[in-house]
Motif scaffolding. Structure first.
Motif, PDB file in Angstrom:
ATOM      1  N   GLU A 149       0.820  -1.212   0.000  1.00 28.08           N
ATOM      2  CA  GLU A 149       0.000   0.000   0.000  1.00 28.08           C
ATOM      3  C   GLU A 149       0.858   1.268   0.000  1.00 28.08           C
ATOM      4  N   ALA A 150       2.042   1.178   0.637  1.00 25.63           N
ATOM      5  CA  ALA A 150       2.934   2.332   0.675  1.00 25.63           C
ATOM      6  C   ALA A 150       3.441   2.677  -0.726  1.00 25.63           C
ATOM      7  N   HIS A 151       3.731   1.658  -1.520  1.00 22.86           N
ATOM      8  CA  HIS A 151       4.211   1.909  -2.887  1.00 22.86           C
ATOM      9  C   HIS A 151       3.109   2.547  -3.737  1.00 22.86           C
ATOM     10  N   PHE A 152       1.892   2.060  -3.549  1.00 21.50           N
ATOM     11  CA  PHE A 152       0.773   2.671  -4.271  1.00 21.50           C
ATOM     12  C   PHE A 152       0.578   4.117  -3.823  1.00 21.50           C
ATOM     13  N   PHE A 153       0.632   4.345  -2.504  1.00 25.05           N
ATOM     14  CA  PHE A 153       0.428   5.686  -1.966  1.00 25.05           C
ATOM     15  C   PHE A 153       1.547   6.631  -2.423  1.00 25.05           C
ATOM     16  N   LEU A 154       2.767   6.092  -2.590  1.00 24.72           N
ATOM     17  CA  LEU A 154       3.879   6.929  -3.056  1.00 24.72           C
ATOM     18  C   LEU A 154       3.597   7.466  -4.460  1.00 24.72           C
ATOM     19  N   GLU A 155       3.033   6.633  -5.326  1.00 20.79           N
ATOM     20  CA  GLU A 155       2.701   7.099  -6.678  1.00 20.79           C
ATOM     21  C   GLU A 155       1.725   8.275  -6.623  1.00 20.79           C
ATOM     22  N   GLU A 156       0.738   8.171  -5.737  1.00 21.01           N
ATOM     23  CA  GLU A 156      -0.226   9.252  -5.598  1.00 21.01           C
ATOM     24  C   GLU A 156       0.451  10.515  -5.053  1.00 21.01           C
ATOM     25  N   CYS A 157       1.340  10.316  -4.084  1.00 18.25           N
ATOM     26  CA  CYS A 157       2.049  11.471  -3.505  1.00 18.25           C
ATOM     27  C   CYS A 157       2.918  12.161  -4.542  1.00 18.25           C
ATOM     28  N   GLU A 158       3.639  11.366  -5.332  1.00 14.43           N
ATOM     29  CA  GLU A 158       4.502  11.942  -6.358  1.00 14.43           C
ATOM     30  C   GLU A 158       3.681  12.763  -7.347  1.00 14.43           C
ATOM     31  N   ASP A 159       2.520  12.260  -7.694  1.00 15.54           N
ATOM     32  CA  ASP A 159       1.657  12.982  -8.641  1.00 15.54           C
ATOM     33  C   ASP A 159       1.171  14.301  -8.038  1.00 15.54           C
ATOM     34  N   ILE A 160       0.702  14.234  -6.795  1.00 15.15           N
ATOM     35  CA  ILE A 160       0.182  15.434  -6.126  1.00 15.15           C
ATOM     36  C   ILE A 160       1.287  16.470  -5.915  1.00 15.15           C
ATOM     37  N   LEU A 161       2.407  16.029  -5.364  1.00 20.17           N
ATOM     38  CA  LEU A 161       3.505  16.952  -5.071  1.00 20.17           C
ATOM     39  C   LEU A 161       4.138  17.496  -6.346  1.00 20.17           C
ATOM     40  N   GLY A 162       4.156  16.671  -7.404  1.00 17.99           N
ATOM     41  CA  GLY A 162       4.679  17.150  -8.678  1.00 17.99           C
ATOM     42  C   GLY A 162       3.842  18.294  -9.226  1.00 17.99           C
ATOM     43  N   ARG A 163       2.512  18.146  -9.124  1.00 16.27           N
ATOM     44  CA  ARG A 163       1.626  19.232  -9.594  1.00 16.27           C
ATOM     45  C   ARG A 163       1.819  20.488  -8.757  1.00 16.27           C
ATOM     46  N   VAL A 164       1.940  20.299  -7.443  1.00 19.41           N
ATOM     47  CA  VAL A 164       2.149  21.452  -6.560  1.00 19.41           C
ATOM     48  C   VAL A 164       3.455  22.167  -6.899  1.00 19.41           C
ATOM     49  N   GLU A 165       4.510  21.395  -7.128  1.00 18.25           N
ATOM     50  CA  GLU A 165       5.812  22.000  -7.424  1.00 18.25           C
ATOM     51  C   GLU A 165       5.794  22.707  -8.769  1.00 18.25           C
ATOM     52  N   ARG A 166       5.099  22.116  -9.758  1.00 16.22           N
ATOM     53  CA  ARG A 166       4.985  22.789 -11.058  1.00 16.22           C
ATOM     54  C   ARG A 166       4.203  24.076 -10.931  1.00 16.22           C
TER      55      ARG A 166
END
Length: 311
Positions: A62-79
């Motif tokens: 579940e942590a690996h799945f959640f990491l993908e979601e985090c990367e997507d969210i944080l990537g949008r925020v950083e952009r």
């Protein structure tokens, strides 16, 4: 569930480093604070993110799945943060400008060339339209900035007005060029280039000749003054034209140019305005450009005045 960006960032650092202590150093927090944040995050999510065995963290599926979601969210925020930063420094965004013909060929392109330097991601739209069309484009908020002949005041438009005088343009080798001031008497019966009959400058010029009892010889009728410069240079006519057109000629003319610019009396007025939507907030790019445009209009008036004073 109310997850914070700090929680997501901290979890991502734990996953990247594989260590609570290393993640703590990366995010600038203490190791106990990071451990507490991860446990709180697991409580909020309702499932475990790590298996803890002998002091070692092992991510769950579940942590690996959640990491993908985090990367997507944080990537949008950083952009988004990068984009907003570029907008705040006027390096990004969109700017739509509408100009009347007198300023669209030389005056505004020169100004915009300087304005766009080091602003590679700033998108620009520049169109040439008649002043009455520009008025509607600004009032309807289709364009950010308009530069046009002064319209009647209306609530949907904010405007900064400039009352600029027209000048007489003639060949430099014309005997009249030796005079500092040209009058209707000097041009009595001489072929003239003027704008169309309904234009304010044409009406004022013809009225000045009539008041002086001089013959107004309209040889060429134009939609804009810019092509009239070529007719004057060819000796086909003289012309009383707007200041922006005269300044555009000065910007392009070589040192030994064939045209002379002289003061004309009685004074013929040509009022221009910087127009913005009256019911909209200006973007940072529009505000910065308007400041530059105001300075450019003042500079144009000073440059032409210097020529008139030294002629």
């Amino acid at each position: 569930m109310h997850l914070s960006l700090r929680q997501l960032t901290t979890f991502r650092e734990v996953m990247r480093s594989g260590s609570i202590s290393q993640a703590a150093r990366s995010v600038g927090r203490t190791q106990p604070a990071v451990s507490t944040m991860i446990r709180t995050l697991e409580d909020q999510l309702g499932f475990a993110l790590f298996m803890r065995m002998q002091g070692k963290l092992t991510p769950t599926p579940e942590a690996h799945f959640f990491l993908e979601e985090c990367e997507d969210i944080l990537g949008r925020v950083e952009r988004t943060e990068r984009t907003l930063s570029r907008i705040s420094t006027l390096q990004s965004g969109k700017l739509k400008i509408a100009s009347h013909p007198a300023a669209s060929s030389v005056f505004l392109p020169r100004l915009l060339t300087r304005f766009l330097q080091d602003r590679d991601d700033l998108e620009l739209s520049l169109i040439m339209r008649s002043s009455d069309v520009i008025e509607d484009l600004i009032a309807s908020q289709q364009y950010d900035v308009g530069f046009a002949e002064t319209p009647a005041p209306r609530a949907s438009i904010a405007q900064v007005d400039y009352d600029l005088e027209c000048v007489c343009v003639l060949r430099a080798d014309d005997p009249l060029a030796r005079a500092p001031v040209i009058t209707p008497a000097d041009l009595d019966g001489r072929p003239m280039a003027v704008l169309f009959d309904a234009h304010n400058t044409a009406l004022q010029t013809e009225a000045a000749f009539r008041a002086a009892g001089c013959r107004f010889n309209k040889r060429l009728e134009l939609r804009t003054f810019l092509p009239g410069l070529q007719f004057v240079a060819a000796g086909a006519c003289t012309m009383v034209c707007d200041l922006i057109t005269a300044y555009s000629h000065l910007l392009q003319a070589p040192t030994d140019h064939a045209l002379a610019i002289r003061r004309f009396r009685p004074r013929i007025s040509n009022s221009v305005s910087i127009l913005t939507p009256g019911f909209a907030t200006q973007s940072l790019a529009a505000s910065a450009f308007i400041t530059d445009l105001q300075m450019a209009v003042d500079q144009a008036a000073r440059a032409v005045e210097t020529v008139l004073d030294t002629s």
